[in-house]
Design a protein around this motif. Structure first.
Motif, short mmCIF file in Angstrom:
data_model
loop_
_atom_site.label_atom_id
_atom_site.label_comp_id
_atom_site.label_asym_id
_atom_site.label_seq_id
_atom_site.Cartn_x
_atom_site.Cartn_y
_atom_site.Cartn_z
N ALA A 211 0.83 -1.21 0.00
CA ALA A 211 0.00 0.00 0.00
C ALA A 211 0.87 1.26 0.00
N LEU A 212 2.17 1.07 -0.25
CA LEU A 212 3.13 2.17 -0.32
C LEU A 212 3.30 2.89 1.01
N ARG A 213 3.09 2.17 2.11
CA ARG A 213 3.37 2.71 3.44
C ARG A 213 4.79 2.33 3.83
N ILE A 214 5.49 3.27 4.43
CA ILE A 214 6.89 3.04 4.79
C ILE A 214 6.97 2.05 5.95
N ILE A 215 7.78 0.99 5.77
CA ILE A 215 7.96 0.00 6.83
C ILE A 215 9.42 -0.08 7.29
N ASP A 216 10.36 0.46 6.53
CA ASP A 216 11.77 0.49 6.94
C ASP A 216 12.39 1.79 6.45
N PHE A 217 13.30 2.33 7.27
CA PHE A 217 13.93 3.62 6.96
C PHE A 217 15.29 3.58 7.64
N ASN A 218 16.35 3.30 6.88
CA ASN A 218 17.64 3.02 7.52
C ASN A 218 18.35 4.31 7.98
N PRO A 219 19.41 4.19 8.81
CA PRO A 219 20.10 5.38 9.33
C PRO A 219 20.65 6.30 8.25
N ALA A 220 21.12 5.73 7.13
CA ALA A 220 21.63 6.58 6.06
C ALA A 220 20.51 7.44 5.49
N MET A 221 19.30 6.88 5.41
CA MET A 221 18.16 7.66 4.92
C MET A 221 17.81 8.77 5.92
N GLU A 222 17.98 8.48 7.21
CA GLU A 222 17.73 9.52 8.22
C GLU A 222 18.72 10.67 8.05
N ARG A 223 20.00 10.33 7.80
CA ARG A 223 21.00 11.39 7.63
C ARG A 223 20.74 12.21 6.38
N LEU A 224 20.29 11.55 5.31
CA LEU A 224 20.05 12.26 4.06
C LEU A 224 18.88 13.23 4.16
N THR A 225 17.79 12.77 4.76
CA THR A 225 16.55 13.54 4.71
C THR A 225 16.27 14.36 5.96
N GLY A 226 16.90 14.00 7.08
CA GLY A 226 16.59 14.69 8.32
C GLY A 226 15.40 14.12 9.05
N TRP A 227 14.68 13.16 8.44
CA TRP A 227 13.56 12.50 9.11
C TRP A 227 14.09 11.37 9.99
N ARG A 228 13.39 11.09 11.09
CA ARG A 228 13.69 9.94 11.93
C ARG A 228 12.75 8.79 11.58
N GLU A 229 13.24 7.58 11.77
CA GLU A 229 12.46 6.41 11.37
C GLU A 229 11.10 6.38 12.05
N ASN A 230 11.06 6.68 13.36
CA ASN A 230 9.78 6.61 14.07
C ASN A 230 8.79 7.67 13.60
N GLU A 231 9.28 8.68 12.88
CA GLU A 231 8.39 9.74 12.39
C GLU A 231 7.75 9.39 11.05
N VAL A 232 8.34 8.46 10.32
CA VAL A 232 7.85 8.17 8.97
C VAL A 232 7.24 6.77 8.84
N LEU A 233 7.47 5.89 9.81
CA LEU A 233 6.92 4.53 9.70
C LEU A 233 5.40 4.58 9.62
N GLY A 234 4.86 3.87 8.65
CA GLY A 234 3.42 3.82 8.46
C GLY A 234 2.87 4.93 7.59
N ARG A 235 3.69 5.93 7.24
CA ARG A 235 3.21 7.03 6.41
C ARG A 235 3.32 6.68 4.94
N PHE A 236 2.46 7.28 4.14
CA PHE A 236 2.50 7.12 2.70
C PHE A 236 3.82 7.73 2.19
N TYR A 237 4.59 6.93 1.46
CA TYR A 237 5.95 7.34 1.16
C TYR A 237 6.01 8.61 0.32
N TYR A 238 5.00 8.86 -0.52
CA TYR A 238 5.02 10.04 -1.38
C TYR A 238 4.85 11.32 -0.56
N GLU A 239 4.27 11.21 0.65
CA GLU A 239 4.17 12.38 1.51
C GLU A 239 5.53 12.80 2.06
N VAL A 240 6.41 11.82 2.22
CA VAL A 240 7.73 12.09 2.80
C VAL A 240 8.73 12.49 1.72
#
Length: 550
Positions: A211-240
């Motif tokens: 359903a295009l909901r984020i289920i994994d977000f690794n530390p490198a992705m956190e460094r790139l985007t500034g988002w934390r994993e617990n903030e994006v898990l379960g969200r529609f990936y296109y929103e992020v």
């Protein structure tokens, strides 16, 4: 590598211990070790053991005793060897040493006597035997089960030949349980490897469900985007991640990498821009793919994101180098050629003053070319770590006055106002190198101050350093340019700077020289109001520093 029962913490070890312990007890054993065959687990790993009621000091003795006896095989899976009541048994508590009270309690309760039991003041010594069981299945060997039991004892699986089938059935059941446990262990290790790859990958990795909901977000992705994993898990990936194309236009959901990969299109190393949490765009190269079920249904989408900001900067630097150098070379060459061609015309006659003017122009442009080539060679030596210095006590005030006198003789319309205290301490520096720094900074102050031809040069002693500052009232430098102005081939981005000669190497060379002395160089500037360049030099010689390549 080995584990005792106290050391076992993982589910796999607990499962194996219960399984091995149960097998030993069913075979009338008291203690034992299961030696896992490498081919049953991991041919590249060290030997692994599962211990049951065997302390670690007894493990080498137990394995040595097992290797010296008869080894079982598929034809005769159980081998029995006598074991004297000494040596090994002395390091197997509970099998050899028991106090009188415990032994009498065992006798009173009708319990079995152990070797070394004391009953009515007499020591009852019992003989033990070492058994080895060959554990295998149709797939191959799993290992050997070595266990200790009282001599003459036997299990229900080995009473007589007619029941050998029962022993083989027992081995088959044990092998099935061990095989399952080993596979579970292999899965745990594989999961650990994948988790390490996911965690320590330099590339950002994002996974989504169907359903295009984020289920994994690794530390490198956190460094790139500034988002934390617990903030994006379960969200529609296109929103992020609202990606943009190379022209800066927002890419719609249907054209996003994961949707394109879901539609069956190949998405590999696609370049685009991704916004960070604060809205800043950075260039990336993405690869998207989907994991599908056996029926072809999409289960999970995977997006790999690689930051290519550094690559873009290097490309921009190469492009800048080519454009700047070509312009800086072509301009003086064209002037020299033009004047030389004019002077060489056989039908032309020139007044001495006119000829002198043209010759002076040729000389100036030749000097300009010489400086450019010299700076390029200088920058190459810095890159190669070949900047040699002769550090001696230096009277900085005397050097500054000498440089200013030459500058004003060359440019009489320039005023340099000095603020040098009388008691300025000496510094430890290379005279020629610091002279280059002063010359470069003064030339820049004059070049970028076309209207105000006044420059201020001040010195002050602070602690164990002397700071030199050169201030102008020129066009100034933007905050963004101030961060990059000391890099190679970097110049201010103001349109008025492009018309002025320069290759963007002067400040880079200044930085290399000052930092090689153990000092620092920095700039304070306000756009359209002027700049102050300052550098510090140590009053005492610092430890030899390795040449840093910028």
């Amino acid at each position: 590598m080995s584990w005792s029962q106290k050391q076992q913490t993982g589910d796999w070890y607990d499962q194996m211990t219960v399984l091995i312990g149960s097998a030993i007890r069913l075979l009338s054993g008291e203690a034992g070790v299961f030696v896992v065959a490498n081919e049953a687990f991991d041919p590249q790993s060290s030997p692994e053991y599962v211990l049951y009621r065997v302390p670690e000091p007894a493990l080498p003795l137990l394995l040595a005793a097992a290797s010296e006896g008869t080894r079982p095989g598929s034809a005769h899976p159980l081998a029995i060897n006598p074991l004297p009541p000494a040596g090994l048994l002395t390091v197997l508590p509970g099998l050899y040493d028991t106090d009188m009270e415990q032994a009498q309690g065992n006798e009173a309760e009708g319990g079995a006597w152990e070797a070394g039991d004391v009953v009515h003041g007499e020591i009852v010594r019992r003989q033990f035997e070492l058994c080895s069981l060959f554990v295998h299945d149709p797939v191959g060997m799993l290992g050997y089960l070595h266990f200790v039991r009282p001599a003459g004892a036997s299990s229900c699986f080995e009473h007589h030949d007619a029941q050998q089938g029962a022993l083989r059935l027992f081995i088959a059941q044990l092998a099935a349980g061990l095989r399952a446990a080993l596979k579970a262990r292999a899965l745990v290790k594989e999961q650990g490897r994948l988790a390490a790859i996911f965690k320590y990958s330099a590339d950002g990795i994002l996974t989504v469900d169907n359903a295009l909901r984020i289920i994994d977000f690794n530390p490198a992705m956190e460094r790139l985007t500034g988002w934390r994993e617990n903030e994006v898990l379960g969200r529609f990936y296109y929103e992020v991640l609202r990606a943009r194309d190379l022209q800066g236009n927002e890419i719609g959901l249907q054209d996003s990498p994961l949707l394109q990969a879901l539609a069956g299109n190949t998405v590999a190393n696609r370049e685009m821009y991704i916004p960070a949490r604060d809205g800043q765009l950075f260039p990336v190269r993405v690869t998207a793919s989907w994991v599908r079920s056996a029926w072809g249904e999409p289960m999970n989408g995977i997006l790999n994101v690689r930051d290519i900001t550094r690559e873009r900067e290097e490309e921009e630097q190469r492009s800048t180098f080519i454009s700047v150098i070509s312009h800086e070379l072509q301009t003086p060459i064209a002037i020299i050629k033009g004047y030389a061609s004019t002077l060489a015309r056989p039908d032309a006659t020139f007044e001495p003053a006119s000829a002198h003017t043209r010759l002076v122009a040729i000389e100036e442009e030749a000097d300009r070319l010489n400086r450019l080539v010299g700076n390029l060679l200088y920058a190459s030596r810095i890159e190669a770590g070949g900047l040699q210095m002769e550090v001696v006590p230096l009277d900085l005030a005397n050097l500054i006055e000498s440089v200013v006198r030459r500058l004003q003789a060359k440019a009489p319309d320039v005023t340099v106002r000095l603020d040098i205290p009388d008691n300025l301490p000496t510094v430890m520096a290379d005279r020629d190198r610091i002279e280059e720094v002063l010359q470069n900074l003064l030339d820049n102050a004059i070049k970028y101050s076309p209207r105000e031809r006044v420059v201020w040069l001040a010195c002050r002693a602070t602690g164990d350093e002397v700071v030199v500052s050169i201030t102008d009232q020129g066009m100034g430098i933007s905050l963004r340019d101030q961060e990059q102005i000391f890099q190679r081939f970097r110049r201010g981005r103001d349109s008025s700077t492009y018309s002025l000669p320069g290759a963007g190497l002067g400040l880079y060379i200044c930085r290399a020289i000052v930092e090689a002395h153990g000092g620092h160089i920095w700039v304070e500037s306000t756009l359209h109001q002027g700049s102050r360049f300052s550098f510090s030099l140590p009053r005492v010689e610092k430890a030899q520093l390795p040449m840093v390549v910028f």
